[in-house]
Enzyme design. Sequence first.
Site, PDB file in Angstrom:
ATOM      1  N   TYR A   1      -2.172   2.412 -11.000  1.00 44.29           N
ATOM      2  CA  TYR A   1      -2.349   3.667 -10.264  1.00 44.29           C
ATOM      3  C   TYR A   1      -1.420   4.791 -10.736  1.00 44.29           C
ATOM      4  CZ  TYR A   1      -5.011   0.640  -7.153  1.00 44.29           C
ATOM      5  OH  TYR A   1      -5.931  -0.239  -6.649  1.00 44.29           O
TER       6      TYR A   1
ATOM      7  N   HIS B   1     -11.978   8.018  -7.053  1.00 39.54           N
ATOM      8  CA  HIS B   1     -11.081   6.873  -7.228  1.00 39.54           C
ATOM      9  C   HIS B   1     -10.150   7.139  -8.396  1.00 39.54           C
ATOM     10  CE1 HIS B   1     -13.177   4.513  -4.304  1.00 39.54           C
ATOM     11  NE2 HIS B   1     -14.310   4.932  -4.852  1.00 39.54           N
TER      12      HIS B   1
HETATM   13  O1  CA2 Z   1      -8.794   3.449  -7.637  1.00 39.89           O
HETATM   14  C1  CA2 Z   1      -8.806   3.818  -6.470  1.00 39.89           C
HETATM   15  O2  CA2 Z   1      -8.555   4.979  -6.123  1.00 39.89           O
HETATM   16  C2  CA2 Z   1      -9.077   2.800  -5.350  1.00 39.89           C
HETATM   17  O3  CA2 Z   1      -9.757   3.458  -4.297  1.00 39.89           O
HETATM   18  C3  CA2 Z   1      -7.727   2.299  -4.882  1.00 39.89           C
HETATM   19  C4  CA2 Z   1      -7.842   1.177  -3.828  1.00 39.89           C
HETATM   20  C5  CA2 Z   1      -8.755   0.068  -4.324  1.00 39.89           C
HETATM   21  O4  CA2 Z   1      -8.931  -0.890  -3.292  1.00 39.89           O
HETATM   22  C6  CA2 Z   1     -10.094   0.601  -4.752  1.00 39.89           C
HETATM   23  O5  CA2 Z   1     -10.855  -0.489  -5.252  1.00 39.89           O
HETATM   24  C7  CA2 Z   1      -9.956   1.650  -5.830  1.00 39.89           C
HETATM   25  C8  CA2 Z   1      -6.500   0.517  -3.541  1.00 39.89           C
HETATM   26  C9  CA2 Z   1      -5.394   1.426  -3.231  1.00 39.89           C
HETATM   27  C10 CA2 Z   1      -4.125   0.649  -3.214  1.00 39.89           C
HETATM   28  O6  CA2 Z   1      -3.142   1.531  -3.698  1.00 39.89           O
HETATM   29  C11 CA2 Z   1      -1.940   1.030  -4.007  1.00 39.89           C
HETATM   30  C12 CA2 Z   1      -1.102   1.904  -4.651  1.00 39.89           C
HETATM   31  C13 CA2 Z   1       0.145   1.481  -5.012  1.00 39.89           C
HETATM   32  C14 CA2 Z   1       0.555   0.184  -4.721  1.00 39.89           C
HETATM   33  C15 CA2 Z   1      -0.299  -0.677  -4.058  1.00 39.89           C
HETATM   34  C16 CA2 Z   1      -1.541  -0.249  -3.693  1.00 39.89           C
END
Ligand code: CA2
Length: 144
Positions: A21, A98
Amino acid sequence: MILLLHGANLNLLGEREPRIYGTATLADYVAATTAAAKTSGHTVEALQSNHEGELIDAIHGARGRAAAIIINPGAFTHYSWAIHDALAAFEGPVIEVHISNPNAREPWRHTSVVAPVAIGSIMGLGMHGYELAVAAVSRVLAAK
Ligand code: CA2
Protein backbone atom coordinates in the site's frame (compact mmCIF):
# COMPACT_ATOMS: atom_id res chain seq x y z
CA MET A 1 -19.17 18.62 -2.65
CA ILE A 2 -17.58 15.22 -3.36
CA LEU A 3 -17.89 12.65 -0.57
CA LEU A 4 -14.69 10.61 -0.18
CA LEU A 5 -15.24 7.38 1.73
CA HIS A 6 -12.68 4.88 2.99
CA GLY A 7 -13.63 1.57 4.56
CA ALA A 8 -12.11 -1.07 6.77
CA ASN A 9 -8.48 -0.86 7.87
CA LEU A 10 -7.56 2.03 5.61
CA ASN A 11 -6.80 4.11 8.72
CA LEU A 12 -3.64 1.96 8.88
CA LEU A 13 -2.27 3.29 5.57
CA GLY A 14 1.36 4.29 5.83
CA GLU A 15 1.79 2.39 9.09
CA ARG A 16 2.01 -1.23 7.88
CA GLU A 17 2.29 -3.23 4.64
CA PRO A 18 4.20 -0.51 2.71
CA ARG A 19 5.13 -3.10 0.04
CA ILE A 20 1.46 -3.36 -0.96
CA TYR A 21 0.00 0.00 0.00
CA GLY A 22 3.04 2.34 -0.03
CA THR A 23 4.02 4.84 2.63
CA ALA A 24 1.37 7.54 2.14
CA THR A 25 -1.05 7.94 5.03
CA LEU A 26 -4.82 8.24 4.83
CA ALA A 27 -4.40 11.97 5.51
CA ASP A 28 -2.10 12.15 2.44
CA TYR A 29 -4.79 10.50 0.27
CA VAL A 30 -7.45 12.89 1.55
CA ALA A 31 -5.16 15.90 0.99
CA ALA A 32 -4.30 14.84 -2.59
CA THR A 33 -7.97 14.24 -3.42
CA THR A 34 -8.99 17.57 -1.89
CA ALA A 35 -6.27 19.41 -3.84
CA ALA A 36 -7.30 17.74 -7.10
CA ALA A 37 -10.96 18.58 -6.45
CA LYS A 38 -10.14 22.22 -5.69
CA THR A 39 -8.59 22.71 -9.13
CA SER A 40 -11.96 21.82 -10.67
CA GLY A 41 -14.02 23.86 -8.21
CA HIS A 42 -15.17 21.06 -5.92
CA THR A 43 -14.84 20.56 -2.20
CA VAL A 44 -14.31 17.22 -0.48
CA GLU A 45 -15.79 15.77 2.68
CA ALA A 46 -13.90 12.71 3.86
CA LEU A 47 -14.81 9.87 6.19
CA GLN A 48 -13.01 6.65 7.05
CA SER A 49 -14.79 3.99 9.04
CA ASN A 50 -14.18 0.41 10.03
CA HIS A 51 -17.92 0.03 10.54
CA GLU A 52 -20.14 -0.93 7.61
CA GLY A 53 -23.20 0.80 9.12
CA GLU A 54 -21.37 4.08 9.55
CA LEU A 55 -20.43 4.07 5.86
CA ILE A 56 -24.02 3.27 4.93
CA ASP A 57 -25.28 6.16 7.08
CA ALA A 58 -22.77 8.49 5.39
CA ILE A 59 -23.98 7.36 1.94
CA HIS A 60 -27.60 7.98 2.98
CA GLY A 61 -26.58 11.41 4.32
CA ALA A 62 -24.98 12.24 0.99
CA ARG A 63 -28.32 12.06 -0.82
CA GLY A 64 -29.29 15.58 -1.92
CA ARG A 65 -26.05 16.95 -0.45
CA ALA A 66 -23.07 15.46 -2.29
CA ALA A 67 -22.64 15.73 -6.06
CA ALA A 68 -20.63 12.51 -6.25
CA ILE A 69 -19.06 9.78 -4.15
CA ILE A 70 -15.54 8.41 -4.46
CA ILE A 71 -15.23 5.25 -2.38
CA ASN A 72 -12.52 2.82 -1.45
CA PRO A 73 -14.51 0.39 0.69
CA GLY A 74 -11.47 -1.69 1.70
CA ALA A 75 -12.41 -5.34 2.16
CA PHE A 76 -16.13 -4.38 2.29
CA THR A 77 -15.69 -4.17 -1.50
CA HIS A 78 -15.78 -7.91 -1.76
CA TYR A 79 -18.91 -8.74 0.21
CA SER A 80 -20.96 -5.76 1.38
CA TRP A 81 -24.23 -5.93 -0.49
CA ALA A 82 -25.49 -3.42 2.09
CA ILE A 83 -22.98 -0.81 0.84
CA HIS A 84 -23.94 -1.79 -2.73
CA ASP A 85 -27.62 -1.10 -1.95
CA ALA A 86 -26.87 2.21 -0.22
CA LEU A 87 -24.80 3.38 -3.21
CA ALA A 88 -27.55 2.28 -5.59
CA ALA A 89 -29.92 4.68 -3.78
CA PHE A 90 -27.52 7.62 -4.27
CA GLU A 91 -28.51 9.69 -7.28
CA GLY A 92 -25.08 11.00 -8.32
CA PRO A 93 -22.01 9.33 -9.89
CA VAL A 94 -20.03 6.86 -7.79
CA ILE A 95 -16.42 5.91 -8.51
CA GLU A 96 -14.74 2.93 -6.87
CA VAL A 97 -11.02 3.32 -6.18
CA HIS A 98 -8.40 0.87 -4.94
CA ILE A 99 -4.80 1.59 -4.11
CA SER A 100 -3.60 -1.90 -5.02
CA ASN A 101 -4.93 -3.97 -7.91
CA PRO A 102 -7.25 -6.53 -6.28
CA ASN A 103 -7.39 -8.50 -9.55
CA ALA A 104 -3.67 -9.22 -9.25
CA ARG A 105 -4.06 -10.54 -5.70
CA GLU A 106 -5.92 -13.40 -3.98
CA PRO A 107 -8.97 -14.78 -5.85
CA TRP A 108 -11.38 -13.59 -3.13
CA ARG A 109 -10.39 -10.01 -3.97
CA HIS A 110 -11.36 -10.43 -7.63
CA THR A 111 -15.06 -9.83 -6.98
CA SER A 112 -16.35 -6.34 -6.25
CA VAL A 113 -19.99 -6.05 -5.24
CA VAL A 114 -19.62 -2.26 -5.44
CA ALA A 115 -18.49 -2.19 -9.08
CA PRO A 116 -22.02 -2.71 -10.50
CA VAL A 117 -23.24 0.54 -8.92
CA ALA A 118 -20.15 2.59 -9.85
CA ILE A 119 -19.78 4.44 -13.15
CA GLY A 120 -16.17 3.25 -13.11
CA SER A 121 -13.50 1.51 -11.07
CA ILE A 122 -9.86 2.60 -10.81
CA MET A 123 -7.34 0.22 -9.26
CA GLY A 124 -3.65 -0.39 -8.85
CA LEU A 125 -2.55 3.20 -9.39
CA GLY A 126 -2.09 4.31 -5.78
CA MET A 127 -2.56 8.02 -5.17
CA HIS A 128 -2.87 8.72 -8.89
CA GLY A 129 -6.08 6.68 -8.92
CA TYR A 130 -7.73 9.21 -6.61
CA GLU A 131 -6.67 12.10 -8.84
CA LEU A 132 -8.08 10.24 -11.84
CA ALA A 133 -11.31 9.63 -9.93
CA VAL A 134 -11.67 13.37 -9.26
CA ALA A 135 -10.98 14.15 -12.93
CA ALA A 136 -13.62 11.63 -14.00
CA VAL A 137 -16.21 12.90 -11.53
CA SER A 138 -15.55 16.52 -12.54
CA ARG A 139 -16.04 15.71 -16.19
CA VAL A 140 -19.25 13.78 -15.57
CA LEU A 141 -20.67 16.55 -13.36
CA ALA A 142 -19.71 19.26 -15.87
CA ALA A 143 -21.52 17.35 -18.64
CA LYS A 144 -24.76 17.25 -16.62
O1 CA2 B 1 -6.20 -1.77 -2.64
C1 CA2 B 1 -7.11 -1.29 -1.98
O2 CA2 B 1 -7.33 -0.07 -1.91
C2 CA2 B 1 -8.00 -2.20 -1.12
O3 CA2 B 1 -9.31 -1.65 -1.09
C3 CA2 B 1 -7.40 -2.23 0.26
C4 CA2 B 1 -8.13 -3.21 1.21
C5 CA2 B 1 -8.24 -4.58 0.57
O4 CA2 B 1 -9.01 -5.42 1.42
C6 CA2 B 1 -8.87 -4.52 -0.79
O5 CA2 B 1 -8.89 -5.83 -1.33
C7 CA2 B 1 -8.10 -3.60 -1.71
C8 CA2 B 1 -7.37 -3.41 2.52
C9 CA2 B 1 -6.97 -2.19 3.22
C10 CA2 B 1 -6.05 -2.56 4.33
O6 CA2 B 1 -5.14 -1.49 4.43
C11 CA2 B 1 -4.06 -1.66 5.20
C12 CA2 B 1 -3.12 -0.66 5.10
C13 CA2 B 1 -1.98 -0.74 5.84
C14 CA2 B 1 -1.78 -1.82 6.69
C15 CA2 B 1 -2.74 -2.81 6.80
C16 CA2 B 1 -3.88 -2.72 6.06
